[in-house]
Design an enzyme around this catalytic site. Structure first.
Site, mmCIF file in Angstrom:
data_model
loop_
_atom_site.group_PDB
_atom_site.id
_atom_site.type_symbol
_atom_site.label_atom_id
_atom_site.label_comp_id
_atom_site.label_asym_id
_atom_site.label_seq_id
_atom_site.Cartn_x
_atom_site.Cartn_y
_atom_site.Cartn_z
ATOM 1 N N VAL A 25 2.576 -5.664 -7.519
ATOM 2 C CA VAL A 25 1.479 -5.698 -6.551
ATOM 3 C C VAL A 25 0.174 -5.800 -7.336
ATOM 4 C CG1 VAL A 25 0.304 -4.493 -4.674
ATOM 5 C CG2 VAL A 25 2.786 -4.312 -4.907
ATOM 6 N N ASP A 138 11.357 3.959 5.979
ATOM 7 C CA ASP A 138 11.093 4.306 4.574
ATOM 8 C C ASP A 138 9.769 5.061 4.461
ATOM 9 O OD1 ASP A 138 11.030 2.537 1.353
ATOM 10 O OD2 ASP A 138 11.845 4.487 1.947
ATOM 11 N N ASP A 178 4.221 -0.782 3.482
ATOM 12 C CA ASP A 178 5.555 -1.204 3.039
ATOM 13 C C ASP A 178 6.539 -1.268 4.209
ATOM 14 O OD1 ASP A 178 7.681 -0.572 0.155
ATOM 15 O OD2 ASP A 178 7.882 -1.891 1.892
HETATM 16 C C1 LIG Z 1 1.483 -0.039 -5.270
HETATM 17 N N1 LIG Z 1 0.354 -0.202 -4.373
HETATM 18 C C2 LIG Z 1 -0.897 0.285 -4.596
HETATM 19 C C3 LIG Z 1 -1.710 -0.095 -3.529
HETATM 20 C C4 LIG Z 1 -3.164 0.185 -3.457
HETATM 21 C C5 LIG Z 1 -3.453 1.591 -3.143
HETATM 22 O O1 LIG Z 1 -4.803 1.832 -3.452
HETATM 23 C C6 LIG Z 1 -0.940 -0.830 -2.622
HETATM 24 C C7 LIG Z 1 -1.150 -1.458 -1.386
HETATM 25 C C8 LIG Z 1 -0.096 -2.129 -0.761
HETATM 26 C C9 LIG Z 1 1.194 -2.225 -1.357
HETATM 27 C C10 LIG Z 1 2.297 -2.977 -0.756
HETATM 28 C C11 LIG Z 1 3.486 -2.314 -0.460
HETATM 29 C C12 LIG Z 1 4.573 -3.014 0.097
HETATM 30 C C13 LIG Z 1 4.465 -4.366 0.386
HETATM 31 C C14 LIG Z 1 3.292 -5.048 0.063
HETATM 32 C C15 LIG Z 1 2.224 -4.342 -0.509
HETATM 33 CL CL1 LIG Z 1 0.811 -5.232 -0.888
HETATM 34 C C16 LIG Z 1 1.415 -1.584 -2.590
HETATM 35 C C17 LIG Z 1 0.361 -0.898 -3.196
HETATM 36 C C18 LIG Z 1 -0.627 -2.639 0.499
HETATM 37 O O2 LIG Z 1 -0.022 -3.274 1.365
HETATM 38 N N2 LIG Z 1 -1.944 -2.294 0.582
HETATM 39 C C19 LIG Z 1 -2.304 -1.586 -0.506
HETATM 40 O O3 LIG Z 1 -3.432 -1.131 -0.695
#
Ligand SMILES: Cn1cc(CCO)c2c3c(c(-c4ccccc4Cl)cc21)C(=O)NC3=O
Length: 290
Positions: A25, A138, A178
């Site tokens: 990500v 989840d 997610d």
């Molecule tokens: C690891 N991680 C850290 C972040 C930022 C937190 O400040 C994050 C995000 C996302 C996601 C995410 C989760 C699952 C699917 C798609 C995304 Cl972009 C994962 C994220 C998401 O969808 N939006 C996020 O901010």
């Protein structure tokens, strides 16, 4: 590749903010609008594979769920260079998991008032997801993201569709993210989430109350924020957490709130409150006790 991919032409990659077996990500800025987005790039799953199903369910769920203040917003998804790409709202406060780790390190677990705020906000998001006939499957701290509401009232064209949850004082907004395990609550194709948060009826393939499995996972999520020690993946401790007894906590919680948390972890899913009931629960609605 000689042809700039859409990802490279439309976005400037600022930093990697997460890596998993799924892919990675990135925090990106979109060149056209100058806004930040969280973009997940994962290997294109084999056509017809279970992973392809998961990838498609995530995009379908975002498409169906549209906009809600307590669900991470979806903007776009596409496939290129043998990768699946999904562009979501960037939440500037990290994940709830990160916040729990930080607070533990400082020896300051969440206060009861903060726990109630967390439980209420995620319940509002779950009420919306369950009300759309879907289940998340989840729910856990690393899938709940934090946005810091700007302290000053932001003037100008506010987004009208973001209805407020009537909590003017909240500086922190929790968003469910997610959606990779989201499925229909009624005709489910269950892809189990993280076993540490899995309700025992789902382990035994009883899918008759899937919304209540999200409620169970939310109960364990709030307990971790309250300072409970890390959850077992399996074994005796895993089962004892599913006999309806709360684990030891490093802080005294008020009896009404303890009772509510105990209810979320009820072995019998029908005894757990629904997200809708949680949103109206007096324990969560009363003014701050302190
Ligand atoms: C690891 N991680 C850290 C972040 C930022 C937190 O400040 C994050 C995000 C996302 C996601 C995410 C989760 C699952 C699917 C798609 C995304 Cl972009 C994962 C994220 C998401 O969808 N939006 C996020 O901010």
């Amino acid at each position: 590749a000689f042809m700039l991919s859409r990802y490279e032409s439309e976005f400037l990659e600022l930093e990697c903010i997460g890596v998993g077996e799924f892919g990675a990500v990135y925090k990106c800025v979109k060149r056209l609008d100058g806004c930040l987005y969280a973009i997940k790039r994962s290997r294109q799953p084999l056509a017809g594979s279970a992973n392809e199903q998961l990838a498609l369910k995530e995009v379908y769920a975002h498409a169906v769920l549209g906009h809600h203040p307590h669900v991470v917003r979806y903007y776009s998804a596409w496939a290129e260079d043998d990768h699946m790409i999904i562009q979501n709202e960037y939440c500037d406060g990290g994940s709830l998991n990160g916040a729990i780790v930080k607070r533990e390190a400082k020896g300051e677990p969440f206060t009861e008032a903060e726990l109630k705020d967390l439980l209420l906000q995620v319940s509002v998001g779950l009420k919306y997801i369950h009300g759309s006939g879907l289940v998340h499957l989840d729910i856990k701290p690393s899938n709940i993201f934090i946005c810091h509401r700007p302290s000053a009232i932001v003037m100008g064209e506010g987004e009208s569709e973001e209805e407020d949850d009537g909590n003017p004082s909240a500086r922190v907004i929790y968003k469910i993210g997610d959606l990779g395990h989201v499925t229909s609550a009624t005709s489910p194709q269950v892809e189990e989430g993280d076993s540490r948060f899995l309700a025992s009826e789902v382990l035994h393939e009883d899918y008759s109350n899937l919304p209540k499995a999200d409620i169970f996972a939310l109960g364990l999520t709030v307990l971790l924020a309250a300072g409970a020690s890390p959850l077992p993946l399996n074994g005796d401790q895993w089962h004892s957490l599913r006999e309806g007894r709360l684990p030891k906590l490093p802080q005294e919680l008020s009896p009404p709130f303890r009772c509510l948390l105990q209810l979320l972890l009820e072995p019998d899913p029908t005894k757990r409150p629904s997200a809708r009931e949680l949103c109206k629960h007096t324990v969560l609605r009363e003014k701050r006790t302190e």
